[in-house]
Design an enzyme around this catalytic site. Structure first.
Site, PDB file in Angstrom:
ATOM      1  N   ARG A  69     -11.018  -1.862  10.101  1.00  0.00           N
ATOM      2  CA  ARG A  69     -10.906  -0.715   9.193  1.00  0.00           C
ATOM      3  C   ARG A  69     -11.455   0.532   9.882  1.00  0.00           C
ATOM      4  NH1 ARG A  69     -15.082   0.226   6.367  1.00  0.00           N
ATOM      5  NH2 ARG A  69     -15.417  -1.907   5.734  1.00  0.00           N
ATOM      6  N   TYR A 121       5.221  18.351  -3.638  1.00  0.00           N
ATOM      7  CA  TYR A 121       5.712  16.987  -3.842  1.00  0.00           C
ATOM      8  C   TYR A 121       5.134  16.422  -5.155  1.00  0.00           C
ATOM      9  CZ  TYR A 121       6.167  11.970  -3.064  1.00  0.00           C
ATOM     10  OH  TYR A 121       6.447  10.650  -3.209  1.00  0.00           O
ATOM     11  N   LYS A 218       8.559   9.032   5.901  1.00  0.00           N
ATOM     12  CA  LYS A 218       9.833   9.760   6.000  1.00  0.00           C
ATOM     13  C   LYS A 218      10.282   9.849   7.468  1.00  0.00           C
ATOM     14  CE  LYS A 218       8.759  10.001   1.686  1.00  0.00           C
ATOM     15  NZ  LYS A 218       8.089  11.142   1.086  1.00  0.00           N
TER      16      LYS A 218
HETATM   17  C1  LIG Z   1       6.882  11.303   0.267  1.00  0.00           C
HETATM   18  C2  LIG Z   1       6.081  12.535   0.369  1.00  0.00           C
HETATM   19  C3  LIG Z   1       4.686  12.511   0.191  1.00  0.00           C
HETATM   20  C4  LIG Z   1       3.931  11.259  -0.202  1.00  0.00           C
HETATM   21  O1  LIG Z   1       3.972  10.302   0.801  1.00  0.00           O
HETATM   22  P1  LIG Z   1       3.903   8.719   0.502  1.00  0.00           P
HETATM   23  O2  LIG Z   1       3.943   8.149   1.876  1.00  0.00           O
HETATM   24  O3  LIG Z   1       5.090   8.365  -0.349  1.00  0.00           O
HETATM   25  O4  LIG Z   1       2.631   8.467  -0.227  1.00  0.00           O
HETATM   26  C5  LIG Z   1       3.987  13.699   0.341  1.00  0.00           C
HETATM   27  N1  LIG Z   1       4.627  14.849   0.634  1.00  0.00           N
HETATM   28  C6  LIG Z   1       5.959  14.906   0.803  1.00  0.00           C
HETATM   29  C7  LIG Z   1       6.602  16.216   1.116  1.00  0.00           C
HETATM   30  C8  LIG Z   1       6.733  13.759   0.676  1.00  0.00           C
HETATM   31  O5  LIG Z   1       8.060  13.832   0.824  1.00  0.00           O
END
Ligand SMILES: *Cc1c(COP(=O)(O)O)cnc(C)c1O
Length: 405
Positions: A69, A121, A218
């Protein structure tokens, strides 16, 4: 070194790869940063290190890692690689983009105030409005179309300005440099969520941001099979505090996910070029279509902030929003007729996705706020993948024709 120290001394990226890699162009950094061949076997790809604990030479005497961790070799390699992509000194990975946001918010003392751009977001909005209060942190939302608006929202206890650009799903831009100047005049730090552009198309640290965050889920991982987040910074005090919280809160990603995300980021430059080339072609096609009311894409001259996009971004990305002529039923028909765009939430993967923000990603936003933000029932969001452009164009053409029958 103390047992379970939060920051092993060799975790600073500069100790891990040569100055040549850091100075190199993007693709070279993506392939080489943090990727030292295994000193024992010579394995060119650093091995996936699943061990939760590490043998010590004597009590408290070890090679940088003691407990997984607190620090893990595979995570460390990934953190080094992402930091290099943003040309940052320090990188820290978390179990999701949302955990990254939560950890940064936990670094603020109770009684702090945060100024956030108004269309962040959805998960960030939820954290700011429903969770941050329990930490004693208050958040004010402002429209940052005009960067000067940030000044009037800053109070004596403001610690952070939080910006996302372009925003989701209406792709509004915030002038990072202008906002950072105002924030810094007031002694306030700037965080930029750079998820939509990825490190390939935008580098907020160069524009004055103090922390850059990404949902690695993403574009950085890019293959829709890992949930992860990352924060990078050049500020040693911020890094030390966030590294302490990474270990103390423990919202760390698994070594296996770090291995996958590191593999994904090695092709980020190639993927982003293809995402953007296809997105530009699709945006232009949609704009010329009689079945489309309007198209929102920063790479179109019709985008109200096209000039800012050209100035602050290195490309226009792979996300497009457009309003189909008709109503919710027409939009739904389109979403069911496309064959290579899968109807699903999320974005940034190799496969093309489409969705209806009003009832899907932004369904929890109140109807009044949706109206104010322009999230209408005929607004469709596309995450353009890296399939062949011609096939994507033909698919959209047949779906538009089919939906309007
Ligand atoms: C998806 C997303 C997040 C959150 O990320 P997770 O990995 O789903 O927790 C934050 N900001 C933006 C712009 C996103 O597209």
């Amino acid at each position: 070194m103390a047992h379970h120290s939060s920051v092993p001394s060799d975790r600073h990226f500069t100790h891990d790869h040569s100055a040549e890699v850091f100075a190199a162009n993007f693709g070279t950094r993506a392939i080489h940063a943090g990727q030292n061949p295994d000193p024992v076997t010579g394995a060119v790809i650093p091995p996936l290190s699943l061990s939760t604990t590490f043998k010590q030479h004597g009590a408290g005497d070890y090679n940088g890692f003691d407990y997984s961790r607190s620090g893990n070799p595979t995570r460390h390699a990934f953190e080094t690689a992402v930091a290099a992509l943003e040309r940052a000194k320090y990188g820290l990975a978390f179990s999701s983009g949302s955990a990254t946001t939560a950890t940064i918010m936990n670094s603020l003392p109770a009684g702090s105030h945060v100024v956030s751009v108004n269309d962040v977001y959805g998960g960030t909005y939820r954290y700011f409005t429903k969770v941050a209060g329990a930490l004693g942190v208050d958040v004010t939302f402002v429209d940052l179309k005009d960067a000067a608006n940030v000044a009037s929202a800053i109070k004596a206890n403001t610690k952070l300005v939080w910006v996302e650009t372009p925003t989701n799903p209406t792709l509004r831009l915030v002038d990072i440099k202008a906002v950072s100047e105002v924030a810094h005049q007031h002694g306030v730090k700037l965080v930029v969520d750079n998820t939509f552009m990825s490190p390939y198309f935008q580098n907020p640290l160069e524009l004055g941001a103090d922390i850059v965050v990404h949902s690695v889920t993403k574009y950085i991982n890019g293959h829709s099979d890992v949930v992860m987040g990352v924060a990078v910074t050049n500020d040693e005090a911020i890094y030390t505090k966030l590294a302490f919280l990474q270990n103390s809160i423990g919202a760390v990603p698994s070594a296996f996910d770090c291995f996958l995300a590191n593999r994904g980021l090695k092709t980020l430059h190639l993927r982003m070029r293809q995402h953007a080339a296809s997105a530009q072609a699709i945006a232009e096609f949609l704009e010329a279509s009689p079945y489309v009311e309007n198209v929102i894409y920063p790479g179109l001259a019709s985008h109200p902030q096209h000039a800012l996009a050209k100035r602050q971004q290195k490309g226009f990305g792979g996300m497009i929003s457009f309003r189909i002529k008709g109503n919710l039923a027409t939009a739904n028909k389109f979403l069911q007729k496309v064959k290579f765009f899968t109807l699903a939430e999320s974005l940034g993967g190799v496969e093309s996705l489409c969705e209806l923000p009003a009832t899907m990603t932004h369904g929890s936003v109140s109807p009044e706020d949706r109206a104010a933000l322009g999230i209408t029932e005929n607004l469709i969001r596309l995450s353009v993948g890296i399939e062949d452009t011609e096939d994507l164009l033909n698919d959209i053409k047949q779906a538009l024709e089919g939906a309007s029958k």
